[in-house]
Design a protein around this motif. Structure first.
Motif, PDB file in Angstrom:
ATOM      1  N   ILE A   1       0.719  -0.729   0.467  1.00 21.03           N
ATOM      2  CA  ILE A   1      -0.276  -0.021   0.133  1.00 21.03           C
ATOM      3  C   ILE A   1       0.996   1.338  -0.049  1.00 21.03           C
ATOM      4  O   ILE A   1       1.114   1.209   1.239  1.00 21.03           O
ATOM      5  CB  ILE A   1      -0.931  -0.223   1.146  1.00 21.03           C
ATOM      6  CG1 ILE A   1      -2.061  -1.134   1.413  1.00 21.03           C
ATOM      7  CG2 ILE A   1      -1.555   1.610   1.283  1.00 21.03           C
ATOM      8  CD1 ILE A   1      -2.999  -1.717   0.186  1.00 21.03           C
ATOM      9  N   GLU A   2       0.720   1.766  -1.222  1.00 23.49           N
ATOM     10  CA  GLU A   2       1.725   2.883  -1.499  1.00 23.49           C
ATOM     11  C   GLU A   2       0.997   4.353  -0.853  1.00 23.49           C
ATOM     12  O   GLU A   2       0.983   4.794  -0.077  1.00 23.49           O
ATOM     13  CB  GLU A   2       2.135   3.383  -2.687  1.00 23.49           C
ATOM     14  CG  GLU A   2       3.205   4.006  -2.918  1.00 23.49           C
ATOM     15  CD  GLU A   2       3.766   4.377  -4.610  1.00 23.49           C
ATOM     16  OE1 GLU A   2       3.900   5.360  -4.869  1.00 23.49           O
ATOM     17  OE2 GLU A   2       3.081   3.602  -5.301  1.00 23.49           O
ATOM     18  N   GLY A   3       1.807   4.830  -0.125  1.00 21.88           N
ATOM     19  CA  GLY A   3       2.115   5.986   0.815  1.00 21.88           C
ATOM     20  C   GLY A   3       1.909   6.039   2.493  1.00 21.88           C
ATOM     21  O   GLY A   3       1.181   7.144   2.621  1.00 21.88           O
ATOM     22  N   TYR A   4       1.910   5.439   2.416  1.00 22.19           N
ATOM     23  CA  TYR A   4       1.773   4.787   4.217  1.00 22.19           C
ATOM     24  C   TYR A   4       2.874   4.169   4.990  1.00 22.19           C
ATOM     25  O   TYR A   4       3.243   2.744   4.211  1.00 22.19           O
ATOM     26  CB  TYR A   4       0.127   3.810   4.426  1.00 22.19           C
ATOM     27  CG  TYR A   4      -0.629   4.931   3.290  1.00 22.19           C
ATOM     28  CD1 TYR A   4      -1.334   5.970   4.883  1.00 22.19           C
ATOM     29  CD2 TYR A   4      -1.494   4.722   2.335  1.00 22.19           C
ATOM     30  CE1 TYR A   4      -2.611   6.044   3.645  1.00 22.19           C
ATOM     31  CE2 TYR A   4      -2.116   5.285   1.500  1.00 22.19           C
ATOM     32  CZ  TYR A   4      -3.352   6.586   2.841  1.00 22.19           C
ATOM     33  OH  TYR A   4      -4.064   6.993   1.710  1.00 22.19           O
ATOM     34  N   HIS A   5       2.487   4.000   5.899  1.00 31.60           N
ATOM     35  CA  HIS A   5       3.511   3.159   6.630  1.00 31.60           C
ATOM     36  C   HIS A   5       2.645   2.545   8.626  1.00 31.60           C
ATOM     37  O   HIS A   5       2.167   3.158   8.661  1.00 31.60           O
ATOM     38  CB  HIS A   5       4.965   4.252   7.365  1.00 31.60           C
ATOM     39  CG  HIS A   5       4.939   5.435   7.835  1.00 31.60           C
ATOM     40  ND1 HIS A   5       4.507   6.580   7.430  1.00 31.60           N
ATOM     41  CD2 HIS A   5       5.055   5.661   9.226  1.00 31.60           C
ATOM     42  CE1 HIS A   5       4.250   7.474   8.823  1.00 31.60           C
ATOM     43  NE2 HIS A   5       4.632   6.965   9.362  1.00 31.60           N
ATOM     44  N   THR A   6       2.821   1.898   8.927  1.00 27.86           N
ATOM     45  CA  THR A   6       3.091   1.889  10.642  1.00 27.86           C
ATOM     46  C   THR A   6       3.944   2.526  11.315  1.00 27.86           C
ATOM     47  O   THR A   6       4.868   2.737  11.230  1.00 27.86           O
ATOM     48  CB  THR A   6       3.228   0.458  10.847  1.00 27.86           C
ATOM     49  OG1 THR A   6       3.917  -0.293  10.660  1.00 27.86           O
ATOM     50  CG2 THR A   6       1.751  -0.796   9.636  1.00 27.86           C
ATOM     51  N   ARG A   7       3.526   2.454  12.447  1.00 24.84           N
ATOM     52  CA  ARG A   7       3.651   3.153  13.526  1.00 24.84           C
ATOM     53  C   ARG A   7       3.381   2.355  15.157  1.00 24.84           C
ATOM     54  O   ARG A   7       2.079   1.851  15.132  1.00 24.84           O
ATOM     55  CB  ARG A   7       3.746   5.342  13.741  1.00 24.84           C
ATOM     56  CG  ARG A   7       3.665   5.475  12.252  1.00 24.84           C
ATOM     57  CD  ARG A   7       3.537   7.300  13.050  1.00 24.84           C
ATOM     58  NE  ARG A   7       4.133   7.696  13.654  1.00 24.84           N
ATOM     59  CZ  ARG A   7       4.286   8.964  14.142  1.00 24.84           C
ATOM     60  NH1 ARG A   7       2.921   9.586  13.824  1.00 24.84           N
ATOM     61  NH2 ARG A   7       5.022   9.356  15.290  1.00 24.84           N
ATOM     62  N   VAL A   8       3.842   2.594  16.046  1.00 26.24           N
ATOM     63  CA  VAL A   8       3.858   2.047  17.650  1.00 26.24           C
ATOM     64  C   VAL A   8       3.985   2.764  18.163  1.00 26.24           C
ATOM     65  O   VAL A   8       4.655   3.834  18.499  1.00 26.24           O
ATOM     66  CB  VAL A   8       4.543   0.962  17.859  1.00 26.24           C
ATOM     67  CG1 VAL A   8       4.677   0.518  18.902  1.00 26.24           C
ATOM     68  CG2 VAL A   8       5.308  -0.055  16.994  1.00 26.24           C
ATOM     69  N   HIS A   9       2.484   2.723  18.749  1.00 26.70           N
ATOM     70  CA  HIS A   9       1.641   3.796  20.687  1.00 26.70           C
ATOM     71  C   HIS A   9       2.658   3.709  21.129  1.00 26.70           C
ATOM     72  O   HIS A   9       3.033   2.308  21.048  1.00 26.70           O
ATOM     73  CB  HIS A   9       0.104   3.739  20.102  1.00 26.70           C
ATOM     74  CG  HIS A   9      -0.295   4.299  21.645  1.00 26.70           C
ATOM     75  ND1 HIS A   9       0.054   4.654  22.657  1.00 26.70           N
ATOM     76  CD2 HIS A   9      -0.017   6.113  21.008  1.00 26.70           C
ATOM     77  CE1 HIS A   9      -0.882   5.493  23.303  1.00 26.70           C
ATOM     78  NE2 HIS A   9      -0.757   6.584  22.430  1.00 26.70           N
ATOM     79  N   PRO A  10       3.093   4.901  22.452  1.00 32.26           N
ATOM     80  CA  PRO A  10       3.632   4.505  23.360  1.00 32.26           C
ATOM     81  C   PRO A  10       3.113   2.862  24.515  1.00 32.26           C
ATOM     82  O   PRO A  10       3.841   2.379  24.786  1.00 32.26           O
ATOM     83  CB  PRO A  10       3.400   5.192  23.874  1.00 32.26           C
ATOM     84  CG  PRO A  10       3.795   6.332  23.421  1.00 32.26           C
ATOM     85  CD  PRO A  10       3.383   6.137  21.995  1.00 32.26           C
ATOM     86  N   ASN A  11       1.458   2.389  24.275  1.00 30.25           N
ATOM     87  CA  ASN A  11       1.063   1.501  24.543  1.00 30.25           C
ATOM     88  C   ASN A  11       0.987  -0.015  24.047  1.00 30.25           C
ATOM     89  O   ASN A  11       1.024  -0.887  24.627  1.00 30.25           O
ATOM     90  CB  ASN A  11      -0.320   1.432  24.637  1.00 30.25           C
ATOM     91  CG  ASN A  11      -1.544   1.724  23.637  1.00 30.25           C
ATOM     92  OD1 ASN A  11      -0.980   1.291  22.708  1.00 30.25           O
ATOM     93  ND2 ASN A  11      -2.364   2.286  23.452  1.00 30.25           N
ATOM     94  N   GLY A  12       2.185   0.284  22.675  1.00 29.18           N
ATOM     95  CA  GLY A  12       2.745  -0.798  21.933  1.00 29.18           C
ATOM     96  C   GLY A  12       1.529  -0.892  21.088  1.00 29.18           C
ATOM     97  O   GLY A  12       0.933  -2.153  20.100  1.00 29.18           O
TER      98      GLY A  12
END
Length: 70
Positions: free
Chosen positions: A42-53
């Protein structure tokens, strides 16, 4: 530059996006979309991780607030 086309369709009261409309796929849950984003499908997006995991999907930065997920 990739055109951002994922639309949020459902979110929890906390604001966590959990449902998305993805062109060519229709309605997709966060748990099914995350692996696709991480694999670069899926071009144009990435994942991140919130401090709660909690892992979540974010649009790649481009200087415009108009096309952010949410």
């Amino acid at each position: 530059m990739a055109r951002k086309s994922i639309k949020v369709t459902n979110e929890k009261p906390s604001g966590l996006n959990i449902g998305f409309n993805v062109p060519g796929q229709g309605q997709v849950s966060r748990t099914k979309l995350i692996p696709q984003v991480e694999a670069g499908k899926i071009e144009g997006y990435h994942t991140r991780v919130h401090p709660n995991g909690t892992k979540f999907i974010a649009s790649n930065p481009d200087g415009s607030k108009k096309n952010n997920l949410g």
